[in-house]
Scaffold this motif. Structure first.
Motif, short mmCIF file in Angstrom:
data_model
loop_
_atom_site.label_atom_id
_atom_site.label_comp_id
_atom_site.label_asym_id
_atom_site.label_seq_id
_atom_site.Cartn_x
_atom_site.Cartn_y
_atom_site.Cartn_z
N ASP A 45 0.83 -1.20 0.00
CA ASP A 45 0.00 0.00 0.00
C ASP A 45 0.87 1.25 0.00
O ASP A 45 1.61 1.50 0.95
CB ASP A 45 -0.90 -0.03 1.24
N ARG A 46 0.78 2.04 -1.08
CA ARG A 46 1.60 3.25 -1.20
C ARG A 46 1.23 4.29 -0.16
O ARG A 46 2.06 5.09 0.26
CB ARG A 46 1.47 3.84 -2.60
N ARG A 47 -0.01 4.30 0.27
CA ARG A 47 -0.44 5.29 1.26
C ARG A 47 0.33 5.14 2.57
O ARG A 47 0.78 6.11 3.15
CB ARG A 47 -1.94 5.16 1.53
N LYS A 67 -5.12 11.20 5.09
CA LYS A 67 -6.56 11.45 4.95
C LYS A 67 -7.24 10.30 4.23
O LYS A 67 -8.31 9.85 4.65
CB LYS A 67 -6.80 12.77 4.20
N LYS A 68 -6.63 9.81 3.16
CA LYS A 68 -7.22 8.69 2.42
C LYS A 68 -7.24 7.42 3.26
O LYS A 68 -8.20 6.64 3.18
CB LYS A 68 -6.46 8.46 1.11
N MET A 111 -8.52 1.90 -2.90
CA MET A 111 -7.21 2.17 -3.51
C MET A 111 -7.34 2.17 -5.03
O MET A 111 -8.02 1.33 -5.60
CB MET A 111 -6.19 1.12 -3.09
N GLU A 112 -6.66 3.13 -5.64
CA GLU A 112 -6.60 3.17 -7.09
C GLU A 112 -5.42 2.33 -7.55
O GLU A 112 -4.57 1.95 -6.75
CB GLU A 112 -6.43 4.62 -7.55
N ILE A 139 1.75 -0.59 -5.02
CA ILE A 139 3.13 -0.76 -5.43
C ILE A 139 3.34 -2.23 -5.76
O ILE A 139 3.20 -3.10 -4.90
CB ILE A 139 4.11 -0.31 -4.33
N VAL A 140 3.66 -2.50 -7.02
CA VAL A 140 3.89 -3.88 -7.45
C VAL A 140 5.33 -4.23 -7.07
O VAL A 140 6.28 -3.56 -7.47
CB VAL A 140 3.69 -4.01 -8.97
#
Length: 154
Positions: free
Chosen positions: A2-4, A62-63, A70-71, A76-77
């Motif tokens: 998860d990039r977030r 915030k997200k 998630m978009e 992240i692959v």
């Protein structure tokens, strides 16, 4: 991955390091002395890092707190290391070529290649940023900071 979550953790680490740079007077030893002091540039960079890190970190936080879906670009692959080896190769080549070809010749190529690896496809803005940014850095460092970057030695 998860990039977030990665964004929040990296933003926090960068902000803490930048605050140390801003508040510690013990980092001054050995710096390049200018009319504004040897810690002027590191502190300006630290403030910019805090601003940019906070912008990215707060948006991701915030997200996360709103539990938004998630978009694709936020995932992240992690399978495959080809891109990592290409980055390492680019930076090793840059490190070896800067003393010979100079900052103004090698930096635009590195910036352009990294932009392509990151998925940039707008050739005109990528080329403009890759050429204009090194020129501004070269001019600013030599005239304002009295730090002379490598030039062509052939």
């Amino acid at each position: 991955m998860d990039r977030r979550k990665v964004d929040v953790v990296l933003a926090t680490v960068l902000i803490i390091i930048s605050l140390i740079i801003l508040t510690s007077d013990q980092l001054v030893e050995g710096g390049a002395e200018t009319d504004l002091g040897s810690m002027f540039l590191p502190r300006i960079v630290a403030v910019l890092i805090i601003i940019f890190s906070a912008t990215i970190g707060i948006e991701s936080l915030k997200k996360l707190l709103q539990r938004k879906e998630m978009e694709d670009k936020e995932l992240i692959v992690t399978n495959g290391y080809g891109g990592i080896f290409i980055y390492i190769g680019i930076f090793i080549a840059y490190w070896l070529l800067v003393p010979v070809l100079g900052f103004l010749v090698t930096t635009p190529f590195v910036m352009f290649s990294v932009a392509l690896l990151l998925g940039g496809r707008n050739w005109i803005p990528i080329t403009a940023v890759s050429v204009i940014t090194p020129i501004l850095i070269f001019y600013g460092s030599s005239h304002f900071l009295r730090v002379f970057l490598p030039t062509w030695s052939l």
